[in-house]
Each structure stands twice: as C-alpha cells, then as structure tokens.
Write a protein that holds these residues in place. Structure first.
Motif, PDB file in Angstrom:
ATOM      1  N   GLU A 718      37.223  -2.536  -4.614  1.00 37.94           N
ATOM      2  CA  GLU A 718      37.506  -1.116  -4.837  1.00 37.94           C
ATOM      3  C   GLU A 718      36.796  -0.404  -5.421  1.00 37.94           C
ATOM      4  O   GLU A 718      36.344  -0.347  -7.152  1.00 37.94           O
ATOM      5  CB  GLU A 718      38.908  -0.193  -4.931  1.00 37.94           C
ATOM      6  CG  GLU A 718      39.616   0.449  -5.135  1.00 37.94           C
ATOM      7  CD  GLU A 718      40.396   1.228  -5.500  1.00 37.94           C
ATOM      8  OE1 GLU A 718      41.238   1.721  -5.235  1.00 37.94           O
ATOM      9  OE2 GLU A 718      40.903   0.297  -6.396  1.00 37.94           O
ATOM     10  N   PRO A 719      36.044   1.144  -5.491  1.00 39.70           N
ATOM     11  CA  PRO A 719      34.889   1.513  -6.062  1.00 39.70           C
ATOM     12  C   PRO A 719      35.733   2.516  -6.749  1.00 39.70           C
ATOM     13  O   PRO A 719      37.251   2.642  -6.792  1.00 39.70           O
ATOM     14  CB  PRO A 719      34.809   2.932  -4.763  1.00 39.70           C
ATOM     15  CG  PRO A 719      35.449   2.682  -4.285  1.00 39.70           C
ATOM     16  CD  PRO A 719      35.996   1.623  -3.523  1.00 39.70           C
ATOM     17  N   ALA A 720      34.939   2.817  -8.152  1.00 44.24           N
ATOM     18  CA  ALA A 720      36.027   3.568  -9.633  1.00 44.24           C
ATOM     19  C   ALA A 720      36.340   5.047  -8.686  1.00 44.24           C
ATOM     20  O   ALA A 720      37.749   5.222  -9.348  1.00 44.24           O
ATOM     21  CB  ALA A 720      34.873   3.458 -10.570  1.00 44.24           C
ATOM     22  N   ASP A 721      35.869   5.159  -7.822  1.00 50.05           N
ATOM     23  CA  ASP A 721      36.015   6.657  -7.357  1.00 50.05           C
ATOM     24  C   ASP A 721      36.029   7.071  -5.876  1.00 50.05           C
ATOM     25  O   ASP A 721      36.852   7.565  -5.627  1.00 50.05           O
ATOM     26  CB  ASP A 721      34.587   7.501  -7.514  1.00 50.05           C
ATOM     27  CG  ASP A 721      33.850   6.985  -6.410  1.00 50.05           C
ATOM     28  OD1 ASP A 721      33.994   5.897  -5.624  1.00 50.05           O
ATOM     29  OD2 ASP A 721      32.812   7.874  -5.956  1.00 50.05           O
ATOM     30  N   ALA A 722      37.530   5.600  -5.809  1.00 55.96           N
ATOM     31  CA  ALA A 722      38.345   6.060  -4.482  1.00 55.96           C
ATOM     32  C   ALA A 722      38.786   6.826  -4.041  1.00 55.96           C
ATOM     33  O   ALA A 722      39.554   7.510  -4.814  1.00 55.96           O
ATOM     34  CB  ALA A 722      38.827   4.525  -4.501  1.00 55.96           C
ATOM     35  N   ASP A 723      38.603   7.180  -2.959  1.00 52.22           N
ATOM     36  CA  ASP A 723      39.695   8.740  -2.644  1.00 52.22           C
ATOM     37  C   ASP A 723      40.499   7.918  -2.420  1.00 52.22           C
ATOM     38  O   ASP A 723      41.227   7.778  -0.557  1.00 52.22           O
ATOM     39  CB  ASP A 723      38.682   9.067  -1.385  1.00 52.22           C
ATOM     40  CG  ASP A 723      38.907  10.086  -0.790  1.00 52.22           C
ATOM     41  OD1 ASP A 723      40.056  10.114  -1.013  1.00 52.22           O
ATOM     42  OD2 ASP A 723      38.691  11.210   0.398  1.00 52.22           O
ATOM     43  N   VAL A 724      41.427   7.448  -2.500  1.00 53.22           N
ATOM     44  CA  VAL A 724      43.290   7.562  -2.070  1.00 53.22           C
ATOM     45  C   VAL A 724      43.702   7.854  -1.144  1.00 53.22           C
ATOM     46  O   VAL A 724      44.292   7.813  -0.492  1.00 53.22           O
ATOM     47  CB  VAL A 724      43.635   6.937  -3.620  1.00 53.22           C
ATOM     48  CG1 VAL A 724      45.176   6.661  -2.829  1.00 53.22           C
ATOM     49  CG2 VAL A 724      42.959   5.802  -4.021  1.00 53.22           C
ATOM     50  N   GLU A 725      43.973   9.130  -1.575  1.00 53.29           N
ATOM     51  CA  GLU A 725      44.423  10.606  -1.263  1.00 53.29           C
ATOM     52  C   GLU A 725      43.254  10.454   0.934  1.00 53.29           C
ATOM     53  O   GLU A 725      44.358  10.778   1.593  1.00 53.29           O
ATOM     54  CB  GLU A 725      44.067  11.711  -1.568  1.00 53.29           C
ATOM     55  CG  GLU A 725      44.590  13.297   0.409  1.00 53.29           C
ATOM     56  CD  GLU A 725      43.935  14.515  -0.865  1.00 53.29           C
ATOM     57  OE1 GLU A 725      44.912  15.726  -0.957  1.00 53.29           O
ATOM     58  OE2 GLU A 725      42.958  14.876  -0.947  1.00 53.29           O
ATOM     59  N   GLY A 726      41.843  10.245   0.485  1.00 55.09           N
ATOM     60  CA  GLY A 726      41.371   9.974   2.256  1.00 55.09           C
ATOM     61  C   GLY A 726      41.532   9.138   2.663  1.00 55.09           C
ATOM     62  O   GLY A 726      42.374   8.778   3.347  1.00 55.09           O
TER      63      GLY A 726
END
Length: 910
Positions: A718-726
């Motif tokens: 998982e990338p550090a800036d994962a777009d969880v909302e997306g």
C-alpha cells in the motif's frame, strides 16, 4: 411403455434375497400364517396384520424398509389424539373474525381508484392451520431468545394482517393501505411477507416459491450450528414452514430434504397446505399429490404425518371392516375430490358412495347436508393440534404435515374449490352475505349493500380478543415480530489488515488468496473471530482455504466417525460437531440459504454472525440470483466472494465457467455493494469498511460482493498516500504516467489492472504517450453515486448541484479515457455518461471458451497490446496522433492473430 393403468405404482425392493435363511422351517411357519390369514380373513385383514407387524418392528428398533406411502387416511388414529387444551368455541369465533377481515381487506383493495388486488383463497384454505399454531405452538421473542421461526406462505399474508388487526397490532387505516406502501406511507402494508418493507413485523420473505422451504431447512440447521458453537441457546426454537402443494413442484422445495434428515433436524416442521390446486387448476388432477409427497418425504428420511379428514369421517372409517371405504379414498384422484368440494351432498352420495352397496349402506342414515359437510382434516382444530403436537414430540427426524384443505374454504360456492379462485379478488354483495352468514357474524345487510364492506372487531374487551392476548402472552409474545437486539461488534483495528497491506513481495498470488489471508487474520481476532462463518460448495481446497481445516474445522453434528484418507497431512480434512466452516456440498442453493440464515442471525437470535460465502463466480448471481434477492429482502448481511471471476481468467474450464457478467447482475440488487479489487491492500480496506457498515455503529442492511481471481500477480505494498476514499467509492489512481508527449487515462478493474500497467509502459516506450492507470474498484458504486446525484439535482434545482464522484475524480485528468476489464463492456459502460471527455470501453462481450489466458484476451481485445490500440484510437479521434499509427499497432502486435498472443500466466487455482 406400459399405460397408466398397467403400471405398478409400487416399487418392490429391499427384500433380503442374498441373505441366507438360517431357519427355513420358522420362515415357512410365518409364510403359512400369512397365507392362512389371506385365505380365511381376506387380503384387507392380512394387509392390516402386516402393517401392524411393521409398526411393532419399528417400535422394537428392527430395521425394515420404509413403505413408499400409506393409506389415504390420517396418520394419527382417533384413539391416539391428545386432549385439545383450547376453547374450540372461542377459537372458532376468533378464526371467523380473522377470515372475514382478511377477505374484506383484499376486497376493499379492489375499490375504485385503487385496484391493487390481493389473494383471498390461499388463507381461506389454511386459516385453521395458522390459527392452531398461533393459539398453541408459535413461540414469541419476549423471553429474550429468538422464539420460533415461522415461514408464512406468501399468499396467506392477508390472514396474518387480519389477525394482527384483532390484536391491535395493526389499525384499520393500515388494512386499507394494503399494497399501497408509498402512497399510504407510513401505513402501507406489503403484499407479501417482506422484512425490508416491514422490518418490525415480518422476518422471512417467502413469496418467491421454493425459497421458503429451502430457507426453513437451513434456518433450522443454522439454529443447531449456533448452539453447537456456543454462540446462542437455540434449543427452544422451532422452525415452521407453511407451504403449498403446488409450490412443492419447485426444485428448491424438495431439493435439500436430505440434509434435514441427515442432520436429524427435529426442530423443523413443514406444513404443506394440500388444497389440491395450483393457480390455474388441480396440482395432480389424475393423481394424488399427498401420496406423492408422502413417498418423497419418506424416501428422504422425514417423519410424515398425513392429516386428510376431519372428525366427521371418524364414525365411517370405524365401521370400514372390509376396507372398502379406504380403498375408495385411495383410488379417487385429486381432480375428483376437487369436484366434490364444489358439488351437493346428493352428488357426493351418488358418485362417491353410490357405486358399492357397502359404501351406500355406510351413509344411508346421513342426510345430504351431513354428507356435504364431510370435511378435510386441515380445517379441524383438534386434528391439527394432534398433528402439531406429534411433530413437536418427534425426535431424530424433521416432520412434514400434509394437511388436506379446500381452496377458498368458507368463501361460498363461487370461490370454494374453483379453478379460478386464486385470481378472484372481490366478493359480490351476495357473496358477502353468504360469507357473513356462514361465519355467524353480526353485520347488518345495509353495511354490506352500501359502499365497501366493513371490517369486524368484536371489541377489545370481548372474550375472544382477551383469549387471543392470553394465548400469545403464554407463548412468549406476538408473532410475527422482527426484533434486532444485537449490539455493534467491537471491530479489529488496522493491525488485522497489516499483512495484506504489505503486498506479496516477490511472490505472485491471486486476489482470491489475498482475500483468504485477510480472512485468516480476522478469524484470529479474539473479539469477532468466532463469528465468521466460512461457507463453500465443496471448493475450499480450490480457493486455498484448506489451511483452515486443522483449526476452524468443518461443521458436522455427528463429528468425524472415520479416519480421513489424508489424516497424515498437515492440512487434513477435519470435521467436528463444533466446527466453524460450513461445507454444504455441491449445492450453491444450499450454501446461499446458509448465507442468508447466518447473515440474519443478528435479528433472528440477537447474535451477529459474519458469513463469508466463497464460490465460482459464474455459479453465484447467475445460478442463485433469486436467493440474493431473498437475502436483500431478509436484511441479511455478510460477504459474498465470486472467486475465479472474469471471462478470460479461468479459460481452461470453458464457457460454463467464464463469468463476464456477475458484476452487472450484482448491480441490479439494491442491497449489494459490489467491488472488483485488483490488489490485496484494496481488499483490506474494502473488508474493513464492510465490517464497519454491516456490524459497527449505525449498521446498514447491505451485503458485500467481491469478485476475486485465480491468476497469480505481484501485489504492491500500500502506498503511503493511498487514496482510501477512492478505493471505497470506486476509483483511485494507482500509477501515474511518467513520460510522453500525449496524455491519456486508463481505467481498469480487477485482474485487468496489471494489463493496464503493462500497456502504460508500452505506450510510454513505443508511442510517446503518458497514461495514468486507475483502479476502478467498483463500477457499480460509481454509478450509484452518480444516479443519486442526478436524482438530487432533478428534485432540488434551487440548491447547489451535486457532481458525481467519478466526474470529480476525472475532471482534471487530461486526455481520452479508456476503460478495460475482464467483464462485458456493459459493466464499465455504467459510468460512461458521467466521465468528462472522450470515453471508450474494452470488454469481453460474448461467450467464453477454453484456451490460454493470452489467447482469450487477444480474442476479446482486452490484453495490454489491445489497450495500447484503444488509447491510440481515442488520441487519433482527438487529432493528437495520426490515424496511420493504428494500422502500425495492429500489424506490430499481430492483433488480428489470436495465436500470436503470449499464452500468459498459467495455473493458479486460488
């Protein structure tokens, strides 16, 4: 082929022809005794003696083959009937009021300007069957447990409403709002048992015929499962399923009888209302449906109780020394009995009793009116009580009660037993008067002649209403009632999902295995681990879940009474009476029924279970889609895993396994939240959010469908800036383009994301195109969000207009958008109208087939090279590149030659 009259209806079998006779002389003595009985007393007497011997043999636990069917008379002899504890006179008054209000409610629903219809005849035939249950057997939930679970026959719902009205559970306004759920909200009553529409009243949706009996079997089994695992005390709960004889033609009605017998579900009783009619005519006009059903249930290992005749037949049967009356009953087909229900006593005397002098002698002292009222057992409270009591007392087997009734009973000669009675919805004034007189109700003629017929209520303080309240109080409260007592679960924190978020390193795994790893970690959680209910139709090993066998074990109430062939292996097959995994065999219908029962346990028993049903995706929404609607109706929750998904991922199996449309089918179910994830970290966030929405605070009545694949791929961390909302809303960018003069966007889902990443590299290296890759985790959720935005904007033009999430997400993304998936184009096309700019979809439309993955993807033009062509095509349309490049790409990648494609990744069942 033999004609109907020449065929022997009895299969002669089960005789010990290979067993040696150790005492021929004793054997001959027995045979001689039988011969003497036949010669001296006749075949009927000999038959009776044989039946008594068989009965005694069973009492002595001597194994003898089951008879296929018994005589067309009541199973319970008059002398064996228990004392009836009720007040039959009061109960008759209660039933008469209920019958009247049920019929009037439907008739009033046909008033001018409404005309929404309804069904009268089904409840009219089964009213006594329900009344005895309500007064003496159905347990409520007031004691804090789940009470009894009652699957009401769908078309009988007016009678249940009518009874609730007498008990002040429903008002007259609500009865007048029958089938007007929106226009008369909040008073509207649903047409049929429907928990989603009436969540405080109904528990089980049953009107989709065949699903009631299937659901009842697995509900009874789920009760035993929950008790065995120490989750809830269900020992007092009994499951009752009210069914129609015509309904038993549905494959689902009889298809799972064996599991109920195999697991000894004596907490289950089927009551089959044998009114001998379907919707348009007799169920078995030339045969006998009760005899047919008896043989089927007996053969499946059920206890069968036939309730054929009411008490008025008892004196006639008592004098039937020659068996002539029983023989006449045995040989008269259902179609003729249906005719007798519509004819006069004189007709019955002539046509039923008149062809044999012994039969005529039996009724010579009876009037035609007395003959006319020789009734069916399903209308006799005492006989019904005896059958129910025997069913509850029986141990070791489920019980079916086959109760004969008359469809439209008491509604008058225009309704009773008529072929068209199911479609008849309105009573004329004369019908109403005759109906009122038959029920002995104090309703004046003028109330029937002017306007809509009135409802009848004897008064809240009347003897019969107080009797009803007292009976329900003694049985633990009112039914049907749906109560949600379950508290929100304490859900695990992010640590439970850490493994999935790390990615797979250098190991390639399928998304099925990525999900299984998440599930395994969750099942270890001290708070909710025991509440997971893994379910699979004989495919645990296929999905890599055999690792659960040693610890979770497979539920079997009998345990494992054999040595497993793989017992020396680490992942040996292990069964246990307290096992957690449900291994329902090769039956998607049975597994889905388990899913529904487990997913609604939070309401049924106040204890949440988290079912996880994993199956070949082609055999989910396509094969058992009706049950997923049942799941939505029942407000069940849980996870549904369409494994081995996609049209090209399981291509070695061929067309029947190639699912390219289940996501589209899932989109039609409003309760289904469907995702098509590509990577393990996406799965982790989706599962975590699913647990929150279904089992956390402010829980929702939804279920989650995840399609996962059997093709091994590398899963990134998982990338550090994962777009969880997306991820949760359906679209997030997973890999921005790095170089190229021209810009494009590639939207992909599931197993197609790696193809898109490969296409991204090719576009940059060979065509000077910079393409961003997006993971469309849910095309369906993107569309739902957009539809909701449009609906709001339509009705609120004065407010700030909402912008769909997919539009917001792609608003600043430059260049054409090309969507690709392993689904038919209709899946990504769901969002087309809300995507800004140029949009094209690639998909696997058409039938699947057996070949390599690479060949299949080249055939459907959804592989990486085809995606490259798709992007170039859209850029050419926009004038960004020359159209000559398109032919160059086709030739360079040999896109017209399926055999030229790389075979792709092989294997990977999980």
């Amino acid at each position: 082929m033999a004609s109907g009259s020449d065929r022997n209806p009895i299969i002669i079998g089960g005789l010990p022809s290979q067993v040696p006779d150790f005492d021929p002389e004793e054997t001959q003595e027995w045979l001689d005794s039988l011969d003497a009985a036949v010669d001296e007393r006749g075949r009927e007497r000999a038959r009776y003696l044989m039946l008594r011997l068989i009965e005694r043999a069973r009492e002595k636990r001597v194994a003898v083959p089951e008879m296929r069917s018994t005589d067309y008379v009541n199973t319970i002899a008059t002398k064996d009937e228990p004392f009836f504890p009720g007040n039959e006179e009061i109960e008759r008054k209660v039933l008469n009021a209920t019958r009247w209000n049920a019929a009037v409610m439907v008739s009033r629903a046909q008033r001018p300007g409404i005309g929404v219809g309804g069904h009268i005849a089904t409840f009219a035939s089964s009213a006594s069957l329900y009344d005895v249950g309500f007064n003496h057997f159905f347990r409520g939930k007031d004691e804090g447990d789940g009470g009894d679970q009652i699957f009401f026959q769908g078309h009988a719902s007016p009678g249940v409403y009518a009874r609730a009205y007498l008990l002040d559970r429903l008002t007259e306004n609500q009865l007048d709002a029958f089938r007007q759920e929106k226009s008369k909200a909040p008073n509207g009553l649903s047409s049929y048992p429907h928990p989603r529409l009436m969540p405080d009243f109904w528990e089980f949706p049953t009107v989709s015929m065949g699903l009631g009996p299937l659901g009842a079997i697995y509900q009874a089994r789920m009760n035993r499962y929950m008790e065995a695992r120490g989750i809830a005390d269900t020992s007092k709960s009994h499951v009752w399923a009210y069914l129609g004889d015509g309904e038993m033609d549905e494959p689902e009605s009889l298809g799972q009888l064996s599991i109920a017998a195999r697991e000894g579900l004596d907490n289950l009783t089927f009551v089959v209302n044998c009114n001998l009619q379907r919707l348009d005519g007799p169920v078995r006009g030339n045969g006998k449906i009760m005899q047919e059903l008896e043989s089927q249930f007996r053969g499946a290992g059920w206890n069968v109780i036939k309730l054929v005749w009411d008490r008025s037949w008892d004196p006639l049967l008592a004098q039937d020394r020659d068996g002539i009356l029983v023989n006449k009953l045995n040989s008269t087909p259902d179609g003729q009995f249906q005719t007798y229900a519509t004819e006069t006593g004189a007709y019955i005397r002539d046509h039923f009793f008149g062809d044999d002098h012994r039969l005529r002698a039996m009724v010579e002292n009876m009037t035609d009116d007395q003959i006319l009222h020789l009734g069916r057992g399903g209308h006799d409270h005492k006989k019904i009580y005896a059958a129910y009591a025997a069913a509850k007392a029986h141990k070791g087997q489920p019980t079916v009660i086959l109760a004969q009734t008359v469809k439209g009973w008491t509604l008058g000669p225009n309704f009773e037993g008529r072929n068209a009675t199911h479609q008849m919805k309105k009573l004329t004034v004369e019908d109403l008067k005759g109906f009122r007189d038959r029920l002995h109700l104090p309703i004046p003629d003028k109330d029937l002649e002017d306007g809509a017929p009135p409802y009848y209520h004897p008064g809240r303080d009347s003897e019969e209403i107080q009797y009803m309240h007292d009976r329900r109080k003694g049985l633990g409260g009112y039914v049907p009632t749906r109560v949600v007592r379950a508290e929100p679960l304490q859900l695990p924190d992010d640590k439970a999902y850490a493994g999935a978020k790390k990615g797979s390193g250098q190991q390639k795994i399928a998304t099925t295995m990525a999900f299984v790893r998440v599930l395994k970690d969750l099942m270890r959680d001290k708070e909710i681990g025991k509440r997971f209910v893994p379910i699979a139709p004989d495919e645990y090993r296929t999905f890599g879940m055999d690792a659960f066998f040693p610890s979770a074990k497979i539920y079997n109430p009998l345990g494992q009474q054999y040595e497993s062939v793989d017992r020396e292996l680490l992942l040996a097959y292990k069964e246990s009476p307290t096992g957690q995994m449900l291994h329902d065999g090769i039956t998607e219908a049975g597994c889905t029924a388990s899913l529904i029962a487990a997913g609604s346990a939070y309401a049924t028993h106040g204890e949440p279970l988290i079912p996880v049903y994993v199956f070949y995706s082609m055999f989910g929404f396509q094969r058992t889609g009706d049950q997923f609607w049942q799941m939505a109706d029942q407000l069940s929750r849980g996870f549904v895993l369409g494994a081995t998904a996609g049209r090209t991922t399981l291509t070695g199996e061929g067309l029947q396994h190639a699912d390219g449309h289940s996501q589209l089918l899932a989109s039609t179910n409003p309760a289904c939240v469907a995702y098509d994830p590509a990577y393990g970290y996406e799965i982790a966030h989706i599962v975590k959010d699913g647990l929150r929405r279904m089992y956390g605070e402010n829980s929702e009545d939804v279920f989650y469908y995840l399609t996962v694949y059997n093709e091994p791929i590398l899963h990134p961390a998982e990338p550090a800036d994962a777009d969880v909302e997306g991820i949760l809303k359906g679209l997030h960018r997973v890999k921005p383009g790095e170089k190229g003069e021209h810009t494009a966007q590639i939207l992909a889902s599931g197993v197609a994301v790696p193809w898109a990443v490969e296409a991204q590299q090719v576009l940059a290296d060979e065509w000077n195109v910079k393409a961003d890759v997006w993971s469309a985790t849910s095309w369906n959720e993107l569309r739902r969000d957009a539809v909701e935005a449009e609906e709001h904007n339509l009705l609120h033009p004065e407010e700030e207009q909402r912008v769909p999430y997919v539009t917001q997400k792609l608003q600043g993304a430059e260049g054409p958008k090309v969507a690709v998936s392993d689904w038919m184009r209709a899946v990504p096309d769901q969002i087309a109208r809300w995507v800004p700019g140029t949009y094209q979809s690639l998909g696997a439309d058409g039938f699947g087939f057996a070949d390599t993955r690479g060949a299949a993807r080249r055939f459907f033009h959804i592989d990486a090279q085809s995606i490259v062509l798709g992007v170039l095509t859209e850029l050419a349309k926009e004038g960004k590149v020359d159209r000559s490049l398109l032919k160059q790409a086709i030739d360079r990648y040999q896109l017209l030659d399926v055999a030229a494609a790389d075979a792709g990744e092989a294997g990977g069942d999980a």
